[in-house]
Design a protein around this motif. Structure first.
Motif, mmCIF file in Angstrom:
data_model
loop_
_atom_site.group_PDB
_atom_site.id
_atom_site.type_symbol
_atom_site.label_atom_id
_atom_site.label_comp_id
_atom_site.label_asym_id
_atom_site.label_seq_id
_atom_site.Cartn_x
_atom_site.Cartn_y
_atom_site.Cartn_z
ATOM 1 N N LEU B 94 -7.144 3.215 10.518
ATOM 2 C CA LEU B 94 -6.651 1.847 10.401
ATOM 3 C C LEU B 94 -5.423 1.689 11.289
ATOM 4 C CD1 LEU B 94 -7.003 1.510 6.542
ATOM 5 C CD2 LEU B 94 -8.466 0.478 8.257
ATOM 6 N N LEU B 98 -2.509 -3.670 12.066
ATOM 7 C CA LEU B 98 -3.564 -4.547 11.551
ATOM 8 C C LEU B 98 -2.959 -5.553 10.579
ATOM 9 C CD1 LEU B 98 -6.716 -4.509 11.842
ATOM 10 C CD2 LEU B 98 -6.755 -3.394 9.620
ATOM 11 N N PRO B 99 -3.150 -6.873 10.833
ATOM 12 C CA PRO B 99 -2.525 -7.852 9.945
ATOM 13 C C PRO B 99 -3.330 -8.006 8.664
ATOM 14 C CG PRO B 99 -3.764 -8.982 11.610
ATOM 15 C CD PRO B 99 -3.930 -7.516 11.881
ATOM 16 N N MET B 100 -3.280 -6.992 7.822
ATOM 17 C CA MET B 100 -4.107 -7.027 6.633
ATOM 18 C C MET B 100 -3.400 -6.252 5.536
ATOM 19 S SD MET B 100 -8.114 -6.114 6.681
ATOM 20 C CE MET B 100 -8.725 -7.273 7.867
ATOM 21 N N ARG B 101 -3.244 -6.879 4.384
ATOM 22 C CA ARG B 101 -2.652 -6.168 3.259
ATOM 23 C C ARG B 101 -3.743 -5.357 2.582
ATOM 24 N NH1 ARG B 101 -1.007 -11.310 0.050
ATOM 25 N NH2 ARG B 101 -3.183 -11.635 0.588
ATOM 26 N N ASP B 104 -6.192 -7.482 0.956
ATOM 27 C CA ASP B 104 -7.164 -8.199 1.797
ATOM 28 C C ASP B 104 -8.361 -7.311 2.137
ATOM 29 O OD1 ASP B 104 -5.405 -10.392 1.898
ATOM 30 O OD2 ASP B 104 -4.304 -9.461 3.552
ATOM 31 N N LEU B 105 -8.093 -6.023 2.355
ATOM 32 C CA LEU B 105 -9.183 -5.109 2.679
ATOM 33 C C LEU B 105 -10.125 -4.953 1.483
ATOM 34 C CD1 LEU B 105 -10.595 -3.220 4.557
ATOM 35 C CD2 LEU B 105 -8.957 -1.438 4.012
ATOM 36 N N ASP B 142 0.506 -5.142 -1.437
ATOM 37 C CA ASP B 142 0.899 -6.158 -0.461
ATOM 38 C C ASP B 142 1.452 -5.560 0.822
ATOM 39 O OD1 ASP B 142 0.203 -8.538 -1.861
ATOM 40 O OD2 ASP B 142 1.822 -8.079 -3.264
ATOM 41 N N ARG B 144 1.116 -3.600 4.516
ATOM 42 C CA ARG B 144 0.119 -3.511 5.589
ATOM 43 C C ARG B 144 -0.705 -2.250 5.385
ATOM 44 N NH1 ARG B 144 0.930 -6.221 11.100
ATOM 45 N NH2 ARG B 144 2.684 -7.588 10.694
#
Lengths: 302, 283
Positions: B94, B98-101, B104-105, B142, B144
């Motif tokens: 990963l 990557l703009p994803m908490r 979100d994944l 929350d 990244r």
């Protein structure tokens, strides 16, 4: 007050027909590029986006040579280029650089030929560096329709595309057609870059694609927020760039400086600013953590 | 020595692999592999690198064509798109940016295959929160996801795989890049999930010792062949010698099991691959 206003907006800015067209095209192109760009940056395909810009240049100069509107060539050959890149293997990590490099080289060679053969003055400037002030209002319709198509494609595939970006293995196991999703994304990218060629020119078409998205990704850890932030940064860059270009006529030279320069300058400034903001946020979070630790240490001591 | 040793292969089997063979460009990767996994069972898929573990998992997922044999998951013949299977692949890298908490994944695990823009809903948020809680990932929900540690990322990936409520969870070498402590935590987490949620776990690893306390069943692979049963049934000198095609010894040292190349002049190149400790020291 009035004086500052007049200094920012030189006379006739809001009444000028070419300015209206430029603002609309610039805005639409900025939004489409920003949304596409967030995925491009996440997938690590900025270089692929640039190669498609060069393909766009070849298409635009070719179209101009045989008497078509450059936009048909920008987008048309861009789509073909995206297909060729996929065939060579742009989706496999190891052959990605190769696919991009081969297509890029071929495209620049074609542009060199077409622009040499085309003896009409200004063709090189128009194709490579944009023609947003000379665009006709008829172009607006084409730009809006193609932009809407690209955005609709991305909206439809956004979740499978994200999952395939994070892990192609997980995506494939979930039954997602990873290759097809990748091709759909490349087509949206080709259209987006083609449209961008109209605004900032084929060579600089990645400026509105990568810059706003990269700046936005420094500011947020959510894709949805990044998309919105990238759009705002992109539109601001396009409009401020157009304004500065218009104003530059009154700066003494009695010539308009190139719009692509100003747009790129604003995008670059936004990227640097976003970097400062994210650093400031990090140091603020660190300060807060230290303050809290000191406070709890005080409590223990008391 | 396939699953014939297994007593009472009931209808409750969540996975049934029967006579699977796979050849890739002329090389046989899997040869007549058969075994079954019961509901809620913790199964270790053990074997040296190159034994065919990943290929077998890909067959179960429906991503790899077979030359022969069948795979049944929860009574269905095709596993692809089967929500009854959750999957955590090997080495998910990963990107730290990557703009994803983490949250979100996990959500993508629930609806990542759907088309269109996601509509935020209470039910979706609650399901994600519940999964994060199940893998003890609330603390970093929350953050990244690319900036989490290996063990933390592994937890998030497990939550991502569990959110579709699978009956079978496949994990490909989840312990490979973890330090011993984090590995141990992941193992006890998976054992707890298997028990509490009645999810069968099939986990591949080249090192079996950390798994011995929690495994209900072992599928041992070597050179494309497999033997299955309880650890006591399978981890035996004669069973593994047949599997490897040359003599190996199973040594018990302080409650740990070492599989080492026998002295009877085996095939040296393979010995090096599977021996837990160098044969010289062990003998």
């Amino acid at each position: 007050m009035h004086r500052i206003y007049g200094w920012v907006f030189e006379p006739g800015f809001f009444a000028s027909q070419p300015v209206h067209v430029a603002l609309v095209i610039g805005g639409v192109v900025a939004v489409v590029s920003a949304v596409t760009g967030v995925f491009t940056v996440m997938r690590g395909q900025s270089f692929g986006g640039h190669a498609l810009g060069d393909v766009s240049a070849a298409g635009g100069s070719g179209a101009l040579l045989i008497g078509f509107s450059p936009i048909a060539g920008f987008v048309g050959l861009g789509i073909v280029g995206a297909g060729v890149m996929d065939l060579i293997g742009v989706q496999r990590l190891r052959s990605r650089d190769l696919a991009t490099g081969i297509v890029l080289g071929a495209a620049i060679g074609m542009s060199a030929l077409f622009l040499y053969v085309n003896t009409s003055s200004g063709a090189t400037q128009q194709i490579l560096f944009g023609s947003i002030f000379t665009a006709s209002s008829a172009t607006i319709g084409v730009v809006v329709i193609l932009g809407a198509l690209a955005l609709a494609t991305l909206a439809a595939i956004c979740r499978p595309l994200l999952l395939a970006t994070v892990s192609p293995d997980i995506a494939a196991a979930r039954g997602i057609p990873v290759r097809l999703i990748g091709i759909a994304y490349m087509l949206a990218l080709a259209v987006s870059v083609g449209l961008s060629s109209v605004a900032t020119g084929a060579i600089l078409s990645t400026a509105l694609l990568i810059g706003p998205a990269a700046a936005a990704l420094r500011l947020t850890r959510r894709v949805s927020t990044a998309v919105v932030a990238a759009c705002l940064i992109g539109v601001a860059a396009a409009w401020v760039g157009i304004l500065l270009t218009y104003d530059s006529y009154y700066w003494g030279s009695a010539r308009r400086l190139p719009v692509s320069f100003f747009i790129v300058a604003v995008v670059f400034a936004a990227y640097l600013l976003a970097g400062l903001c994210s650093r400031w946020a990090v140091s603020r979070a660190a300060t807060a953590a230290v303050t809290q630790a000191v406070a709890s240490a005080d409590q223990i001591a008391a | 020595m396939s699953d014939s040793t297994r007593i009472g292969a009931q209808a409750a089997d969540v996975l049934r692999v029967t006579g699977v063979s796979v050849s890739l460009s002329g090389r046989q990767i899997l040869a007549d592999v058969s075994f079954a996994v019961g509901a809620g069972e913790f199964t270790g898929l053990i074997g040296p690198n190159g034994a065919g573990k990943t290929t077998l998992l890909r067959v179960i997922l429906g991503l790899q064509r077979t030359a022969a044999g069948t795979v049944e998951v929860a009574g269905q013949r095709h596993a692809r798109r089967n929500p009854a299977v959750g999957y955590v692949p090997q080495k998910v890298l990963l990107d730290p940016d990557l703009p994803m908490r983490a949250r979100d994944l996990v959500a993508l695990g629930a609806d990542g295959h759907r088309f269109g823009i996601p509509v935020p809903s209470r039910a979706r948020r609650d399901a994600v929160a519940e999964m994060l809680d199940a893998v003890d990932a609330d603390r970093f929900a929350d953050a990244r996801v690319g900036q989490l540690s290996g063990g933390e990322q592994q937890r998030v990936l497990i939550a991502q795989a569990l959110i579709s409520r699978p009956k079978l969870l496949l994990l490909d070498e989840p312990l490979a890049s973890l330090d011993l402590g984090s590995g141990q935590e992941i193992i006890s987490l998976l054992a707890r999930i298997a028990r509490q949620q009645q999810v069968a776990v099939l986990l591949s690893a080249h090192e079996m010792n950390p798994l011995l306390p929690v495994m209900d069943r072992v599928v041992y692979m070597a050179a494309g062949r497999a033997a299955s049963g309880t650890a006591a049934e399978v981890i035996q000198g004669d069973v593994l010698s047949t599997l490897y095609g040359h003599h190996v010894d199973v040594l018990h040292v302080h409650g740990r099991v070492l599989v080492v190349a026998g002295t009877g002049g085996g095939c040296a190149s393979e010995d090096a691959a599977f021996a837990t400790v160098p044969a010289r020291e062990a003998s």
